[in-house]
Design a protein around this motif. Structure first.
Motif, PDB file in Angstrom:
ATOM      1  N   GLU A   1       0.806  -1.245   0.000  1.00 58.08           N
ATOM      2  CA  GLU A   1       0.000   0.000   0.000  1.00 58.08           C
ATOM      3  C   GLU A   1       0.828   1.279   0.000  1.00 58.08           C
ATOM      4  O   GLU A   1       0.315   2.330  -0.372  1.00 58.08           O
ATOM      5  CB  GLU A   1      -0.921   0.073   1.229  1.00 58.08           C
TER       6      GLU A   1
ATOM      7  N   LYS B   1       0.876   9.219  -5.298  1.00 56.74           N
ATOM      8  CA  LYS B   1       0.367   9.357  -3.925  1.00 56.74           C
ATOM      9  C   LYS B   1       1.455   9.861  -2.976  1.00 56.74           C
ATOM     10  O   LYS B   1       2.580   9.361  -3.000  1.00 56.74           O
ATOM     11  CB  LYS B   1      -0.114   7.973  -3.463  1.00 56.74           C
TER      12      LYS B   1
ATOM     13  N   SER C   1       0.428   7.149   6.622  1.00 55.75           N
ATOM     14  CA  SER C   1       0.765   5.965   5.824  1.00 55.75           C
ATOM     15  C   SER C   1       1.727   5.029   6.546  1.00 55.75           C
ATOM     16  O   SER C   1       1.698   3.828   6.353  1.00 55.75           O
ATOM     17  CB  SER C   1       1.452   6.361   4.504  1.00 55.75           C
TER      18      SER C   1
ATOM     19  N   GLU D   1      -3.701  18.114  -3.946  1.00 58.19           N
ATOM     20  CA  GLU D   1      -4.477  18.210  -5.184  1.00 58.19           C
ATOM     21  C   GLU D   1      -3.921  19.315  -6.082  1.00 58.19           C
ATOM     22  O   GLU D   1      -3.738  19.118  -7.280  1.00 58.19           O
ATOM     23  CB  GLU D   1      -5.936  18.484  -4.819  1.00 58.19           C
TER      24      GLU D   1
ATOM     25  N   ARG E   1      -1.149  15.797  -7.017  1.00 57.75           N
ATOM     26  CA  ARG E   1      -0.890  14.529  -6.329  1.00 57.75           C
ATOM     27  C   ARG E   1      -2.115  14.122  -5.519  1.00 57.75           C
ATOM     28  O   ARG E   1      -3.047  14.885  -5.369  1.00 57.75           O
ATOM     29  CB  ARG E   1       0.296  14.689  -5.346  1.00 57.75           C
ATOM     30  N   GLU E   2      -2.025  12.904  -4.985  1.00 59.50           N
ATOM     31  CA  GLU E   2      -3.101  12.440  -4.097  1.00 59.50           C
ATOM     32  C   GLU E   2      -2.535  12.220  -2.713  1.00 59.50           C
ATOM     33  O   GLU E   2      -1.358  11.928  -2.572  1.00 59.50           O
ATOM     34  CB  GLU E   2      -3.616  11.061  -4.532  1.00 59.50           C
ATOM     35  N   LEU E   3      -3.409  12.284  -1.729  1.00 54.44           N
ATOM     36  CA  LEU E   3      -2.960  12.044  -0.360  1.00 54.44           C
ATOM     37  C   LEU E   3      -3.365  10.636   0.056  1.00 54.44           C
ATOM     38  O   LEU E   3      -4.486  10.221  -0.188  1.00 54.44           O
ATOM     39  CB  LEU E   3      -3.599  13.078   0.565  1.00 54.44           C
TER      40      LEU E   3
END
Ligand code: PEP
Ligand code: MN
Length: 343
Positions: free
Chosen positions: A93, A100, A129, A337, A341-343
């Motif tokens: 992940e 990400k 994460s 954003e 990018r994504e979080l």
């Protein structure tokens, strides 16, 4: 020298190039890309004109001289036409360098089971994460808390089992590398060890991703040369971490070198993470510098979070409370954003 293979080059053509590089007295390092393979030829640059002749071998697109002292860390080893960069996978992940953004959070040091698990749950619930926590603490004073050592590693594993988050911890002594690599997903090299070459070479012998923190007096070139030690010793999984450098300014613990982010992005394909906690030393500046880092192109953050910073054994003043961390994570999504990018 970098030898760029053609997109459709065969394995046999690649083998021929590797053989010829060795015959010329160089050490080949293959970097496998999605579109094409690239080979770094490491050795005496004075003989490099002979490497240029490799262009005559079918399957070779071009031979590029690299003038920088670091080679495997250099952006030139990637296909710049397609903007290729290293994506370092820590777990199924969690990765660094892809679309990400990865957020590492947790206490400065592992203090006890209850506190670590409490903080880990909060980090996970807020969308973190990865979990951080020092078990071997390289303190400025020999009289300060030095960490729980192997007991701390076991607690990190317990926190991973409960939360599912991979864990990162610092390794200080080259002799402890195998021990720490056996417990933790990612190994951290602290700012004070950036030029501990025995440690860096030893980390080249494991496959765990390495979070390499910039030293407080390290230039960008020295930083990349330290990464080169790990890469050339055989571990391609290096993530760089800007954590502030020493300047004349005393209002903050260090000065966050925000310009290091775009500069590193221009010079290397390795992912770049920012640690705003050690950079400032004060929790109240962590949020704005986290936003700035993501806006400047960082691939991730490392933030100190403690369930009760006021009683922390180490770095309490720069640690976020769980509620402040949640607030940071909520605000960060918009910056991610805006940076595409994504979080
Ligand atoms: C840490 O991350 O716990 C740490 C000691 O940081 P640095 O090596 O950057 O000072
Ligand atoms: Mn710390």
């Amino acid at each position: 020298m970098i030898i760029v293979m053609k997109a459709g080059a065969s394995e046999q053509q690649l083998e021929e190039v590797l053989t010829r590089i060795k015959e010329l007295g160089y050490m080949p390092h293959i970097i496998r890309g999605e579109q094409r393979n690239v080979i770094g030829a490491i050795g005496d640059e004075r003989e490099k004109t002979r490497l240029q002749y490799l262009e005559a071998i079918p399957g070779v697109e071009r031979v590029v001289p690299i003038l920088r002292p670091y080679k495997l860390a250099s952006i030139e080893v990637k296909d710049q036409k397609v903007g290729e960069r290293s994506i370092i996978q820590v777990s199924p992940e969690v990765s660094f360098g892809g679309p990400k953004i990865a957020i590492i959070a947790g206490p400065c040091s592992v203090e006890n089971r209850e506190s670590l698990l409490k903080t880990a749950r909060e980090v996970k619930a807020a969308g973190g994460s990865m979990l951080r926590g020092g078990a071997f603490k390289p303190r400025t004073s020999p009289y300060s808390f030095q960490g729980l050592e192997e007991e701390g590693l076991k607690l990190l594993v317990e926190a991973r089992e409960e939360t599912g988050m991979p864990v990162v911890t610092e390794v200080v002594n080259p002799e402890d590398v195998d021990l720490v690599a056996g417990y933790c997903d990612m190994l951290q090299v602290g700012a004070r060890n950036i030029q501990n070459f025995a440690l860096l070479k030893r980390l080249g012998g494991v496959s765990n991703p390495i979070l390499l923190k910039r030293g407080m007096m390290t230039t960008i070139e020295e930083f990349l040369m330290s990464a080169e030690y790990i890469l050339s010793a055989g571990n391609p999984n290096v993530i760089l971490c800007e954590r502030g450098i020493r300047t004349f300014e005393t209002a903050t613990r260090n000065t966050l070198d925000i310009s290091a982010i775009p500069v590193l992005k221009e010079k290397t394909h390795l992912p770049v993470v920012v640690d705003p906690s050690h950079a400032t030393g004060h929790w109240q500046y962590v949020k704005s510098l986290s936003f700035a880092s993501i806006a400047a192109g960082a691939d991730g953050l490392m933030v100190e979070v403690h369930e009760r910073p006021e009683v922390a054994m180490c770095d309490g003043p720069q640690s976020l409370k769980p509620s402040t961390f949640r607030d940071l994570m909520e605000g960060l999504a918009k910056f991610a954003e805006a940076a595409g990018r994504e979080l």
